[in-house]
Motif scaffolding. Structure first.
Motif, PDB file in Angstrom:
ATOM      1  N   LEU A 191      -2.370  -4.710   8.132  1.00  0.00           N
ATOM      2  CA  LEU A 191      -0.962  -5.029   7.918  1.00  0.00           C
ATOM      3  C   LEU A 191      -0.451  -4.363   6.638  1.00  0.00           C
ATOM      4  CD1 LEU A 191       1.602  -6.526   8.721  1.00  0.00           C
ATOM      5  CD2 LEU A 191       0.735  -8.528   7.475  1.00  0.00           C
ATOM      6  N   GLU A 192      -1.245  -4.356   5.593  1.00  0.00           N
ATOM      7  CA  GLU A 192      -0.840  -3.703   4.348  1.00  0.00           C
ATOM      8  C   GLU A 192      -0.559  -2.214   4.569  1.00  0.00           C
ATOM      9  OE1 GLU A 192      -3.846  -4.440   1.458  1.00  0.00           O
ATOM     10  OE2 GLU A 192      -3.352  -6.567   1.223  1.00  0.00           O
ATOM     11  N   ALA A 193      -1.432  -1.557   5.339  1.00  0.00           N
ATOM     12  CA  ALA A 193      -1.243  -0.127   5.621  1.00  0.00           C
ATOM     13  C   ALA A 193       0.031   0.107   6.419  1.00  0.00           C
ATOM     14  CB  ALA A 193      -2.449   0.420   6.372  1.00  0.00           C
ATOM     15  N   LEU A 194       0.292  -0.781   7.389  1.00  0.00           N
ATOM     16  CA  LEU A 194       1.496  -0.640   8.205  1.00  0.00           C
ATOM     17  C   LEU A 194       2.757  -0.805   7.355  1.00  0.00           C
ATOM     18  CD1 LEU A 194       2.736  -0.431  11.137  1.00  0.00           C
ATOM     19  CD2 LEU A 194       2.921  -2.912  10.995  1.00  0.00           C
ATOM     20  N   LEU A 195       2.798  -1.852   6.548  1.00  0.00           N
ATOM     21  CA  LEU A 195       3.992  -2.126   5.747  1.00  0.00           C
ATOM     22  C   LEU A 195       4.231  -1.032   4.703  1.00  0.00           C
ATOM     23  CD1 LEU A 195       3.676  -5.986   5.202  1.00  0.00           C
ATOM     24  CD2 LEU A 195       5.046  -4.765   6.907  1.00  0.00           C
ATOM     25  N   GLU A 196       3.161  -0.530   4.118  1.00  0.00           N
ATOM     26  CA  GLU A 196       3.300   0.540   3.131  1.00  0.00           C
ATOM     27  C   GLU A 196       3.826   1.814   3.779  1.00  0.00           C
ATOM     28  OE1 GLU A 196       0.463   3.244   0.167  1.00  0.00           O
ATOM     29  OE2 GLU A 196      -0.270   1.316   0.915  1.00  0.00           O
ATOM     30  N   GLY A 197       3.245   2.172   4.933  1.00  0.00           N
ATOM     31  CA  GLY A 197       3.688   3.374   5.616  1.00  0.00           C
ATOM     32  C   GLY A 197       5.083   3.230   6.204  1.00  0.00           C
ATOM     33  N   TRP A 198       5.414   2.047   6.691  1.00  0.00           N
ATOM     34  CA  TRP A 198       6.719   1.790   7.303  1.00  0.00           C
ATOM     35  C   TRP A 198       7.835   1.966   6.272  1.00  0.00           C
ATOM     36  CZ3 TRP A 198       6.938   0.343  12.534  1.00  0.00           C
ATOM     37  CH2 TRP A 198       8.214   0.037  13.032  1.00  0.00           C
ATOM     38  N   ALA A 199       7.603   1.479   5.055  1.00  0.00           N
ATOM     39  CA  ALA A 199       8.621   1.562   4.004  1.00  0.00           C
ATOM     40  C   ALA A 199       8.949   3.003   3.635  1.00  0.00           C
ATOM     41  CB  ALA A 199       8.155   0.802   2.765  1.00  0.00           C
ATOM     42  N   ASP A 200       7.995   3.916   3.858  1.00  0.00           N
ATOM     43  CA  ASP A 200       8.203   5.328   3.522  1.00  0.00           C
ATOM     44  C   ASP A 200       8.569   6.180   4.736  1.00  0.00           C
ATOM     45  OD1 ASP A 200       7.580   4.861   0.858  1.00  0.00           O
ATOM     46  OD2 ASP A 200       5.434   5.168   1.189  1.00  0.00           O
TER      47      ASP A 200
ATOM     48  N   SER B 284       9.743  -8.304  11.610  1.00  0.00           N
ATOM     49  CA  SER B 284       9.362  -9.720  11.623  1.00  0.00           C
ATOM     50  C   SER B 284       7.849  -9.798  11.768  1.00  0.00           C
ATOM     51  CB  SER B 284      10.014 -10.453  12.796  1.00  0.00           C
ATOM     52  OG  SER B 284      11.424 -10.448  12.690  1.00  0.00           O
ATOM     53  N   LEU B 285       7.214 -10.672  10.979  1.00  0.00           N
ATOM     54  CA  LEU B 285       5.773 -10.851  11.044  1.00  0.00           C
ATOM     55  C   LEU B 285       5.443 -12.085  11.859  1.00  0.00           C
ATOM     56  CD1 LEU B 285       4.707 -10.073   7.354  1.00  0.00           C
ATOM     57  CD2 LEU B 285       5.009  -8.508   9.279  1.00  0.00           C
ATOM     58  N   VAL B 286       4.583 -11.903  12.830  1.00  0.00           N
ATOM     59  CA  VAL B 286       4.222 -12.982  13.742  1.00  0.00           C
ATOM     60  C   VAL B 286       2.702 -13.122  13.747  1.00  0.00           C
ATOM     61  CG1 VAL B 286       4.448 -13.870  16.092  1.00  0.00           C
ATOM     62  CG2 VAL B 286       6.213 -12.352  15.158  1.00  0.00           C
TER      63      VAL B 286
ATOM     64  N   VAL C  51      -1.896 -18.142   2.962  1.00  0.00           N
ATOM     65  CA  VAL C  51      -1.094 -16.919   2.998  1.00  0.00           C
ATOM     66  C   VAL C  51       0.056 -17.103   3.986  1.00  0.00           C
ATOM     67  CG1 VAL C  51      -1.091 -14.441   3.404  1.00  0.00           C
ATOM     68  CG2 VAL C  51      -3.141 -15.541   2.479  1.00  0.00           C
ATOM     69  N   GLN C  52       1.255 -17.316   3.468  1.00  0.00           N
ATOM     70  CA  GLN C  52       2.413 -17.552   4.320  1.00  0.00           C
ATOM     71  C   GLN C  52       3.388 -16.387   4.311  1.00  0.00           C
ATOM     72  OE1 GLN C  52       4.105 -21.327   3.131  1.00  0.00           O
ATOM     73  NE2 GLN C  52       2.384 -22.487   3.946  1.00  0.00           N
ATOM     74  N   THR C  53       3.181 -15.428   3.416  1.00  0.00           N
ATOM     75  CA  THR C  53       4.067 -14.264   3.339  1.00  0.00           C
ATOM     76  C   THR C  53       3.257 -13.001   3.076  1.00  0.00           C
ATOM     77  OG1 THR C  53       4.424 -14.519   0.958  1.00  0.00           O
ATOM     78  CG2 THR C  53       6.002 -15.618   2.435  1.00  0.00           C
ATOM     79  N   ALA C  54       3.864 -11.872   3.396  1.00  0.00           N
ATOM     80  CA  ALA C  54       3.338 -10.560   3.021  1.00  0.00           C
ATOM     81  C   ALA C  54       4.497  -9.809   2.380  1.00  0.00           C
ATOM     82  CB  ALA C  54       2.821  -9.813   4.241  1.00  0.00           C
TER      83      ALA C  54
ATOM     84  N   TYR D 194     -11.768  10.289   7.054  1.00  0.00           N
ATOM     85  CA  TYR D 194     -10.402   9.772   6.919  1.00  0.00           C
ATOM     86  C   TYR D 194     -10.456   8.338   6.421  1.00  0.00           C
ATOM     87  CZ  TYR D 194     -11.791   7.796  11.406  1.00  0.00           C
ATOM     88  OH  TYR D 194     -12.494   7.140  12.390  1.00  0.00           O
ATOM     89  N   ASP D 195      -9.334   7.882   5.933  1.00  0.00           N
ATOM     90  CA  ASP D 195      -9.142   6.479   5.593  1.00  0.00           C
ATOM     91  C   ASP D 195      -8.635   5.782   6.852  1.00  0.00           C
ATOM     92  OD1 ASP D 195      -7.568   4.069   4.911  1.00  0.00           O
ATOM     93  OD2 ASP D 195      -8.021   4.598   2.846  1.00  0.00           O
ATOM     94  N   GLU D 196      -9.407   4.855   7.371  1.00  0.00           N
ATOM     95  CA  GLU D 196      -9.101   4.237   8.659  1.00  0.00           C
ATOM     96  C   GLU D 196      -7.698   3.626   8.713  1.00  0.00           C
ATOM     97  OE1 GLU D 196     -10.939   1.539  12.113  1.00  0.00           O
ATOM     98  OE2 GLU D 196     -11.817   3.289  11.175  1.00  0.00           O
ATOM     99  N   SER D 197      -7.328   2.875   7.681  1.00  0.00           N
ATOM    100  CA  SER D 197      -6.029   2.202   7.697  1.00  0.00           C
ATOM    101  C   SER D 197      -4.874   3.174   7.515  1.00  0.00           C
ATOM    102  CB  SER D 197      -5.981   1.134   6.596  1.00  0.00           C
ATOM    103  OG  SER D 197      -6.907   0.099   6.855  1.00  0.00           O
ATOM    104  N   LYS D 198      -4.980   4.071   6.537  1.00  0.00           N
ATOM    105  CA  LYS D 198      -3.861   4.968   6.244  1.00  0.00           C
ATOM    106  C   LYS D 198      -3.689   6.036   7.316  1.00  0.00           C
ATOM    107  CE  LYS D 198      -3.576   4.257   1.280  1.00  0.00           C
ATOM    108  NZ  LYS D 198      -3.553   4.876  -0.062  1.00  0.00           N
ATOM    109  N   PHE D 199      -4.787   6.509   7.898  1.00  0.00           N
ATOM    110  CA  PHE D 199      -4.677   7.512   8.956  1.00  0.00           C
ATOM    111  C   PHE D 199      -4.341   6.859  10.294  1.00  0.00           C
ATOM    112  CE2 PHE D 199      -6.885   9.753  12.485  1.00  0.00           C
ATOM    113  CZ  PHE D 199      -6.091  10.888  12.527  1.00  0.00           C
ATOM    114  N   GLY D 200      -5.096   5.833  10.672  1.00  0.00           N
ATOM    115  CA  GLY D 200      -4.913   5.231  11.989  1.00  0.00           C
ATOM    116  C   GLY D 200      -3.643   4.428  12.141  1.00  0.00           C
ATOM    117  N   ILE D 201      -3.271   3.707  11.083  1.00  0.00           N
ATOM    118  CA  ILE D 201      -2.104   2.827  11.154  1.00  0.00           C
ATOM    119  C   ILE D 201      -0.931   3.389  10.358  1.00  0.00           C
ATOM    120  CG2 ILE D 201      -1.211   0.538  10.585  1.00  0.00           C
ATOM    121  CD1 ILE D 201      -4.055  -0.523  11.063  1.00  0.00           C
ATOM    122  N   GLY D 202      -1.182   3.684   9.076  1.00  0.00           N
ATOM    123  CA  GLY D 202      -0.107   4.153   8.209  1.00  0.00           C
ATOM    124  C   GLY D 202       0.503   5.464   8.646  1.00  0.00           C
TER     125      GLY D 202
END
Length: 320
Positions: A16-25, A34-36, A44-47, A297-305
């Motif tokens: 999720l961190e990789a997605l949100l970081e990449g999405w913002a850019d 929306s986070l579900v 942990v109630q927020t990101a 590769y970095d799994e999160s940044k390449f695969g998701i971000g």
């Protein structure tokens, strides 16, 4: 794209961190996220997205009716538990093939048929291999994959850190994600059931991606925090022109090509922000059709971000 609503089904973690970081850019930054989650944790109630908190909402109470796209970053067992909710959605669902099996996803190849209900991406190892080999015709593929503990998310990273600290302080080790000592230790992932599934899914996806049967995979669990390495040996239908391939790889903006053996490590790949590291390219002296190479590769940044967000942008732009 400010009028678009996108739901992300995920737990708090590295994916999720990789997605949100990449999405913002990305060009999708103006879309409403929306986070579900299946379970709203008391801890942990927020990101945080682009400096502001986003609250997790329960999948049981969330209204998906206005969503243009739903992205799933959960493991297959959790997807199975709420598959009826996902199947009932009127919008497309996007995730990884290996986790969306119960939803019968259609593989994304860059030109999928409009109207697909569930779109599945190849796992990062397959995407990396396919990107590097492009449209080459393969006769066999052998892969030794070296996985970091981040493959198991924050829990895996925390356990390696905890075990290392305890070991260095002569304290008894605690086990959770790994039922063995992970610090200073590596082993075939097939020692466990989940590891066997990793190998089986990787074999299946490579077979599908290259339309071949002769695929062999050995997945190794390594005592490092981040960075995936793939040692590849592939037999091509035609004798490869190495100089042509190298020039193509050097001109590819998503590949960092290493001329020598220096800089080929999991540490170095973390410095290149979601790009592929490629090196140690060798042509067999015995079989001129065989090509050996190293991909990392970095799994999160390449695969998701990178990959997942690019496909989400494609879907939202062309089909929704």
């Amino acid at each position: 794209m400010s009028e678009l609503n996108v739901a992300v089904i995920a737990q708090d973690g590295l994916a999720l961190e990789a997605l949100l970081e990449g999405w913002a850019d990305s060009p999708l930054a103006a879309a409403q996220l929306s986070l579900v989650t299946a379970v709203v944790s008391a801890e942990v109630q927020t990101a945080f997205y682009d400096g502001r908190p986003l609250a997790f909402q329960s999948i049981e109470d969330f209204d998906f009716s206005d969503m243009a796209l739903v992205i799933v970053l959960e493991k297959s067992a959790l997807v199975e538990s709420y598959k009826d909710v996902l199947k009932a959605l009127s919008c497309p669902v996007l995730g990884f093939m290996s986790e969306l099996g119960c939803l019968e996803p259609q593989a994304f190849d860059g030109s999928f048929v409009e109207g697909a209900k569930v779109v599945g991406l190849a796992q990062p190892a397959v995407s990396a291999l396919k990107h590097v080999l492009s449209d080459a015709v393969c006769e066999s593929v052998d892969v030794t994959a070296f996985y970091p503990v981040s493959f198991y998310g924050k829990a895996g990273v925390s356990e390696l850190a905890s075990q290392t600290a305890r070991l260095l302080n002569a304290q008894a080790l605690e086990y959770g994600v790994f039922q063995t000592q992970m610090t200073f230790h590596y082993f075939p992932m097939a020692c466990g059931l989940e590891g066997q599934m990793v190998e089986e899914s990787l074999i299946s996806e490579i077979q599908q991606a290259f339309d071949i049967d002769d695929v062999h995979v050995l997945a190794m669990q390594m005592p490092v925090f981040h960075g995936v390495g793939l040692s590849i040996s592939v037999v091509l239908a035609d004798v490869p022109e190495i100089h042509v391939l190298i020039e193509r790889w050097k001109s590819d903006a998503s590949i960092v090509f290493q001329e020598g053996v220096q800089g080929l490590s999991n540490y170095d790949v973390l410095q290149i922000e979601g790009m592929l590291q490629l090196g140690r390219v060798q042509q067999s002296k015995i079989d001129e059709n065989r090509l050996d190479l190293w991909i990392a590769y970095d799994e999160s940044k390449f695969g998701i971000g990178k990959n997942l967000i690019n496909v989400a942008e494609f879907l939202l732009k062309h089909y929704l």
